[in-house]
Every structure is written in C-alpha cells, then in structure tokens.
Design an enzyme around this catalytic site. Structure first.
Site, PDB file in Angstrom:
ATOM      1  N   GLY A  31     -36.023 127.649-103.047  1.00  0.00           N
ATOM      2  CA  GLY A  31     -36.365 128.479-104.301  1.00  0.00           C
ATOM      3  C   GLY A  31     -35.888 129.744-104.356  1.00  0.00           C
ATOM      4  N   ASN A  32     -36.248 130.876-105.267  1.00  0.00           N
ATOM      5  CA  ASN A  32     -35.661 132.048-105.271  1.00  0.00           C
ATOM      6  C   ASN A  32     -36.827 132.990-105.613  1.00  0.00           C
ATOM      7  OD1 ASN A  32     -35.485 132.606-108.251  1.00  0.00           O
ATOM      8  ND2 ASN A  32     -34.212 131.150-108.003  1.00  0.00           N
TER       9      ASN A  32
END
Ligand code: C5P
Length: 221
Positions: free
Chosen positions: A29-30
C-alpha cells in the site's frame, strides 16, 4: 431551487491509496490519507455537482451525501472509473494508485520459516487509469490528474501531462508536503498553458481552487 456553478454536472473523484494483496492478510500500500480527494469531492458538491467518490484506503472520515464506491485494488478502481466515466463530465484522479501488483497472490498466508532470510516478491505493472481514461475520453469531458513527486517536480509533472494526456496535472512535492498533511502547495499544469503556481494553503482551499478550475474549463469547451 438555487442554481450553483456546477449544478447539473457529474463529477467523479478518486481518493486514497489502492492496495495490492500479497496473501489473504498482507498487502502493498501507500501513505495516501485521502484528504485531498475527499476535500475535492466536498468542494464539488458545495458547488452543486452530482459527485461520485471512488475511494481506496483512506485514514479520514468519508463525506456524507455523496455517492460512494469502494475500490481496493488498482484493477477494481479502473473498473469503477470505466463504469462511471461515460456518464460524467469530469474525472479528478486524486487517488494514489498502486503502480505494481503481485504477479501471483498467495491463496494462503505465506509462512515464515526460521531458516529463510529472504522473501522475493515478483511484481507486475498495474494499468494506468488516468492514461486509459484520457485516451478514450470525449471532447466534452475533462480529466485532471495529480503528480506527487519527491524531486524534479515540474519536469516530471510536465512529462506526465504529455504522456498521460490529461487536460490538467496538479503537481505537488511529497517530500515536503501532502501525505497526511492538512496543507498543500500546488502547481497547475494545463495542455498548452503556462504553469500556474499557488501559495501554500489548506487542502480545503486547494480543493476550492481545483473546483474553480473545473468550472472554468467545463464551461468554456
Ligand atoms: O504516474 P503517476 O502515478 O505519478 O501519476 C499520477 C497520476 O496518475 C495520479 O492522478 C494518479 O491517480 C494516476 N494514476 C493512475 N493509474 C495508475 C497510476 C497513477 O490513474 N496506475
């Protein structure tokens, strides 16, 4: 009923980060919080637009009174955007879309064994939503993308404007600004237009500026 600047316009906003599963419990993810996209969705609604928010992983509350579609992965976000875009006047891609997904997602949780020091993950590129949509859009539709860069901001944003074919790119520097912050400093790059620099301001104000840009561009086409 009062007529507002965007009354009768359908606007799609994407927000947050997409996640790519590794196995049933892990993902790539980020750090996107979704704040910018959600602020834009709210501002467009205040301006009278019929807003659809397509969101990934976010760390703030979802807006009320706006049609919501959740999309976990980049592929799912692409499908949702492609489903909604034909009915829309504009798309604002504020989501931080994962550029890579696992080549093969494990069906079961990957176990770590004591004698194993490394785990290699093989990644493949995800589709570029902004590019796909910009390429196939109608002349009366407007597409705005973002460029979050840590270095050579304007050079990279200029390249993105050209390669992706969006009408505008909103550029911001993520090494000093943006992720999780309530403020942002942006540059607006438009096809064949001089770069427009805005001072640092609250994301809610940045959202109003972007909605202003939307209003102007939608009504001069
Ligand atoms: O290439 P980069 O990720 O820096 O481009 C940023 C812009 O492109 C953002 O508007 C983002 O939402 C969009 N994007 C996309 N699909 C991807 C990657 C980015 O639509 N796979």
């Amino acid at each position: 009923r009062e007529t507002l600047p965007l009354t009768g316009k359908k606007i799609i906003v994407t927000a947050g980060g997409t996640r790519e599963p590794i196995d049933p419990v892990r993902f790539i993810g980020n750090r996107s919080s979704g704040k910018m996209g959600i602020a834009i969705a709210r501002a467009a609604k205040r301006a009278g637009a019929d807003v659809c928010l397509i969101y990934g992983s976010i760390s703030v509350a979802l807006p009320k009174g706006i049609r919501l579609i959740h999309a976990e992965t980049t592929e799912k976000m692409l499908s949702a955007v492609q489903e909604e875009f034909p009915k829309a006047d504009a798309l604002i891609m504020a989501a931080a879309v994962a550029d890579w997904r696992l080549k093969k997602v494990a069906d079961q949780k990957i176990k770590k064994s004591m004698d194993q020091a490394n785990l290699d993950l093989s990644l493949v590129k995800t589709p570029d939503i902004l590019k796909t949509v910009s390429k196939n859009k109608r002349k009366d539709q407007l597409v705005i993308g973002f460029a979050a860069e840590t270095n050579d901001l304007l050079k990279n944003a200029q390249r993105k404007l050209k390669e992706k074919g969006a009408d505008y790119i909103i550029a911001n520097n993520v090494s000093t600004d943006s992720f999780g912050s309530d403020e942002d400093k942006i540059f607006i790059l438009g096809q064949g237009k001089p770069v427009f620099e805005l001072p640092r301001m609250k994301k809610t104000k940045v959202a109003d500026k972007i909605v202003n840009l939307l209003q102007k561009s939608l009504f001069i086409r």
